[in-house]
Design a protein around this motif. Structure first.
Motif, PDB file in Angstrom:
ATOM      1  N   ARG A  12       0.845  -1.210   0.000  1.00  0.00           N
ATOM      2  CA  ARG A  12       0.000   0.000   0.000  1.00  0.00           C
ATOM      3  C   ARG A  12       0.872   1.248   0.000  1.00  0.00           C
ATOM      4  O   ARG A  12       1.828   1.346   0.762  1.00  0.00           O
ATOM      5  CB  ARG A  12      -0.922   0.024   1.208  1.00  0.00           C
ATOM      6  CG  ARG A  12      -1.989  -1.074   1.317  1.00  0.00           C
ATOM      7  CD  ARG A  12      -2.370  -1.797   0.084  1.00  0.00           C
ATOM      8  NE  ARG A  12      -3.584  -2.587   0.287  1.00  0.00           N
ATOM      9  CZ  ARG A  12      -3.638  -3.918   0.226  1.00  0.00           C
ATOM     10  NH1 ARG A  12      -2.544  -4.645  -0.027  1.00  0.00           N
ATOM     11  NH2 ARG A  12      -4.781  -4.552   0.401  1.00  0.00           N
ATOM     12  N   VAL A  13       0.522   2.187  -0.858  1.00  0.00           N
ATOM     13  CA  VAL A  13       1.428   3.319  -1.101  1.00  0.00           C
ATOM     14  C   VAL A  13       0.785   4.691  -0.896  1.00  0.00           C
ATOM     15  O   VAL A  13       1.422   5.712  -1.139  1.00  0.00           O
ATOM     16  CB  VAL A  13       1.991   3.246  -2.536  1.00  0.00           C
ATOM     17  CG1 VAL A  13       2.829   1.999  -2.733  1.00  0.00           C
ATOM     18  CG2 VAL A  13       0.871   3.329  -3.566  1.00  0.00           C
ATOM     19  N   MET A  19       4.729   2.092   3.475  1.00  0.00           N
ATOM     20  CA  MET A  19       5.564   2.107   2.263  1.00  0.00           C
ATOM     21  C   MET A  19       5.380   3.419   1.499  1.00  0.00           C
ATOM     22  O   MET A  19       6.331   3.928   0.895  1.00  0.00           O
ATOM     23  CB  MET A  19       5.208   0.913   1.380  1.00  0.00           C
ATOM     24  CG  MET A  19       6.276   0.537   0.385  1.00  0.00           C
ATOM     25  SD  MET A  19       7.898   0.257   1.135  1.00  0.00           S
ATOM     26  CE  MET A  19       7.550  -1.188   2.130  1.00  0.00           C
ATOM     27  N   GLY A  20       4.189   3.983   1.583  1.00  0.00           N
ATOM     28  CA  GLY A  20       3.961   5.279   0.940  1.00  0.00           C
ATOM     29  C   GLY A  20       4.857   6.351   1.547  1.00  0.00           C
ATOM     30  O   GLY A  20       5.398   7.211   0.841  1.00  0.00           O
ATOM     31  N   PHE A 243      16.569   1.157  -3.795  1.00  0.00           N
ATOM     32  CA  PHE A 243      15.458   1.835  -3.110  1.00  0.00           C
ATOM     33  C   PHE A 243      14.946   3.010  -3.932  1.00  0.00           C
ATOM     34  O   PHE A 243      15.747   3.693  -4.564  1.00  0.00           O
ATOM     35  CB  PHE A 243      15.938   2.359  -1.741  1.00  0.00           C
ATOM     36  CG  PHE A 243      15.843   1.337  -0.650  1.00  0.00           C
ATOM     37  CD1 PHE A 243      14.647   1.184   0.047  1.00  0.00           C
ATOM     38  CD2 PHE A 243      16.921   0.536  -0.343  1.00  0.00           C
ATOM     39  CE1 PHE A 243      14.547   0.231   1.060  1.00  0.00           C
ATOM     40  CE2 PHE A 243      16.816  -0.417   0.653  1.00  0.00           C
ATOM     41  CZ  PHE A 243      15.634  -0.566   1.355  1.00  0.00           C
ATOM     42  N   PRO A 244      13.617   3.267  -3.904  1.00  0.00           N
ATOM     43  CA  PRO A 244      12.593   2.448  -3.266  1.00  0.00           C
ATOM     44  C   PRO A 244      11.855   1.534  -4.251  1.00  0.00           C
ATOM     45  O   PRO A 244      11.190   0.625  -3.822  1.00  0.00           O
ATOM     46  CB  PRO A 244      11.619   3.498  -2.720  1.00  0.00           C
ATOM     47  CG  PRO A 244      11.678   4.600  -3.740  1.00  0.00           C
ATOM     48  CD  PRO A 244      13.097   4.602  -4.283  1.00  0.00           C
ATOM     49  N   LEU A 385      12.026  -3.566   6.519  1.00  0.00           N
ATOM     50  CA  LEU A 385      12.835  -3.104   7.653  1.00  0.00           C
ATOM     51  C   LEU A 385      13.123  -1.612   7.521  1.00  0.00           C
ATOM     52  O   LEU A 385      13.072  -0.870   8.503  1.00  0.00           O
ATOM     53  CB  LEU A 385      14.144  -3.896   7.757  1.00  0.00           C
ATOM     54  CG  LEU A 385      13.982  -5.367   8.142  1.00  0.00           C
ATOM     55  CD1 LEU A 385      15.342  -6.069   8.225  1.00  0.00           C
ATOM     56  CD2 LEU A 385      13.242  -5.521   9.480  1.00  0.00           C
ATOM     57  N   ALA A 386      13.413  -1.163   6.316  1.00  0.00           N
ATOM     58  CA  ALA A 386      13.707   0.266   6.113  1.00  0.00           C
ATOM     59  C   ALA A 386      12.460   1.109   6.357  1.00  0.00           C
ATOM     60  O   ALA A 386      12.528   2.183   6.971  1.00  0.00           O
ATOM     61  CB  ALA A 386      14.235   0.489   4.701  1.00  0.00           C
ATOM     62  N   ALA A 387      11.319   0.626   5.888  1.00  0.00           N
ATOM     63  CA  ALA A 387      10.076   1.394   6.054  1.00  0.00           C
ATOM     64  C   ALA A 387       9.688   1.472   7.530  1.00  0.00           C
ATOM     65  O   ALA A 387       9.239   2.511   8.015  1.00  0.00           O
ATOM     66  CB  ALA A 387       8.955   0.759   5.229  1.00  0.00           C
ATOM     67  N   ARG A 388       9.900   0.374   8.254  1.00  0.00           N
ATOM     68  CA  ARG A 388       9.551   0.390   9.681  1.00  0.00           C
ATOM     69  C   ARG A 388      10.542   1.230  10.478  1.00  0.00           C
ATOM     70  O   ARG A 388      10.154   1.896  11.439  1.00  0.00           O
ATOM     71  CB  ARG A 388       9.520  -1.044  10.221  1.00  0.00           C
ATOM     72  CG  ARG A 388       8.320  -1.807   9.695  1.00  0.00           C
ATOM     73  CD  ARG A 388       8.374  -3.262  10.084  1.00  0.00           C
ATOM     74  NE  ARG A 388       7.262  -3.993   9.499  1.00  0.00           N
ATOM     75  CZ  ARG A 388       7.242  -5.311   9.345  1.00  0.00           C
ATOM     76  NH1 ARG A 388       8.280  -6.047   9.725  1.00  0.00           N
ATOM     77  NH2 ARG A 388       6.198  -5.906   8.812  1.00  0.00           N
ATOM     78  N   ALA A 389      11.815   1.200  10.082  1.00  0.00           N
ATOM     79  CA  ALA A 389      12.812   2.027  10.788  1.00  0.00           C
ATOM     80  C   ALA A 389      12.496   3.508  10.594  1.00  0.00           C
ATOM     81  O   ALA A 389      12.663   4.318  11.510  1.00  0.00           O
ATOM     82  CB  ALA A 389      14.226   1.710  10.275  1.00  0.00           C
TER      83      ALA A 389
END
Ligand code: FES
Ligand SMILES: [Fe+2]
Length: 445
Positions: A12-13, A19-20, A243-244, A385-389
């Motif tokens: 989902r963006v 991720m958006g 990325f991304p 992991l990058a999006a959550r960080a």
């Protein structure tokens, strides 16, 4: 395994999604520069689930903004591109490319409050034949463009192609990092004996079960598919996820294959495929379609794309004539007589068909991933992991600030000494490769 909640986070963006938010940290290619005529009509543009318009004012500056007029939300798509800005046709408010309100003609001068009004405009830059927009939180001080090799090439040496794909960006992107499909979807009907000894796809069809190396890199993830290629020799096919939503695929000679492919989400269920390539490099974009050693063209390896006319719809740009409604033109006779393994005419359309056929957003709970899919699982993990960080700790994702991490990323094929380790082989090839950016710098461009 990708769980249902991972799946939602990955795919989902829209605004506010995990991720958006990650994607909004980067510059995003929005449209071709050539789509916008100076003083011409605005274009409807969907990007990351946001309905935008783009226009070029009569001074040549590009504006990309929310399509809703900040007065009472009439669409600025209907607006008049006038002297220095776009004027809403409802009450005549006018905005420049930065969103500044220039005129509020339905309000008496003593009540005018145009200095307090801004249309929601995004910063834009033109490079490599594309208009890039930045939709993130650092609009006042956005990062530089990513240091992709191709963006260092003079604009007139860059080719640009866009094709809309009717599915989520992730399944589209994953086709590019799924190297074992080449020997089936695209070349399942090709017999190695029928190819010349130096044919680039020879090793791919001689051994359809490649071995892999996979690693995280500063720019994302990388893989090498490799196969024995005669005494003392190894055939290497390198590809990257950057990325991304970018990839580099091994469909060109490593030494000159300066190219990048983008899978830009229009919304959750539609993606714009972008490819930017160096016209002087040797790749599928510049070389002739492959043929058998007797000179006959190999079926299904066509490069032509048959487009529908563009419309002014949000999702009306660069659509192919072959699509789900006509089963992508699959020819069952050619499939059965094995003149084309898939029965579908061109390489791009074959990829388009299989990824669109999964459904708009594939159901990850139905998958059974294999060892050949390790690059896919690793890339999903890296993205998550990058999006959550970013969400939880505010950590900038790879390449969002440190844009130089992209400079040494390249995909391509070559045959090398089988004693060399994979990362050594890559470094040696890159050191010997044409670096058009360095050449441009030397020439003082
Ligand atoms: S809605 Fe645009 S000027 Fe009123
Ligand atoms: Fe493919």
């Amino acid at each position: 395994m990708t769980t249902a909640s991972d799946s939602v986070e990955l795919t989902r963006v829209g605004p506010g999604t995990v991720m958006g938010q990650l994607m909004r940290e980067y510059w995003i290619p929005a449209l071709k520069s050539s789509e916008l005529a100076r003083g011409g009509v605005p274009i409807r543009l969907m990007l990351l689930g946001e309905k935008l318009i783009a226009f070029r004012d009569d001074a040549g500056r590009v504006g990309v903004m929310d399509h809703r007029c900040p007065h009472r939300c009439a669409s600025l798509f209907l607006g008049r591109n006038e002297d220095g800005g776009i004027r809403c046709i409802y009450h005549g408010w006018k905005f420049d490319v930065t969103g500044r309100c220039l005129d509020m003609p339905n309000v008496p001068p003593q009540q005018d409050f145009k200095h307090k009004i801004r249309a929601k405009a995004y910063p834009s830059i033109e490079r490599g034949g594309a208009v890039w927009v930045y939709m993130g939180t650092r609009a006042k001080n956005p990062p530089p463009l990513p240091a992709f090799e191709i963006l260092g090439v003079p604009d007139d040496e860059v080719g640009v192609l866009l094709i809309q794909r009717d599915c989520n960006y992730l399944q589209a992107l994953e086709g590019d990092i799924d190297t074992s499909h080449f020997g089936f979807l695209h070349a399942g009907h090709v017999d190695a004996d029928a190819l010349a000894d130096d044919d680039p796809i020879l090793h791919t069809v001689a051994i359809r079960t490649p071995d892999y190396h996979i690693a995280d890199t500063a720019w994302g993830t990388t893989y090498a598919g490799y196969r024995a290629a005669g005494p003392g020799r190894t055939s290497w096919r390198f590809g990257n996820f950057l990325f991304p939503f970018w990839t580099q695929v091994p469909n060109g000679e490593f030494g000159s294959h300066v190219q990048i492919r983008g899978w830009v989400p229009l919304d959750d269920e539609h993606t714009m495929y972008w490819v930017l390539w160096w016209k002087r490099g040797k790749s599928a974009m510049t070389l002739q379609a492959p043929s058998f050693k007797d000179g006959t063209p190999i079926g299904g390896m066509g490069r032509a794309n048959d487009f529908l006319p563009n419309t002014s719809d949000w999702l009306g740009r660069f659509r192919l004539a072959a699509n789900a409604s006509n089963d992508w033109g699959v020819d069952r006779t050619k499939q059965r007589d094995n003149s084309i393994y898939s029965g579908i005419e061109s390489i791009h359309l074959q990829d388009q068909a299989v990824t669109e056929s999964m459904g708009a957003i594939l159901d990850h709970s139905f998958e059974h991933l294999a060892p050949s899919d390790l690059m896919i699982t690793r890339t999903r993990r890296r993205l998550l992991l990058a999006a959550r960080a970013l969400r939880d700790k505010g950590v900038a994702p790879p390449g969002a600030e440190d844009v130089a991490v992209f400079r040494d990323a390249r995909g391509g094929y070559f045959v090398g000494d089988d004693k060399r380790g994979w990362q050594d082989a890559y470094a040696a090839q890159l050191a010997a490769a044409s670096r058009p950016h360095a050449a441009a710098l030397r020439a003082g461009e």
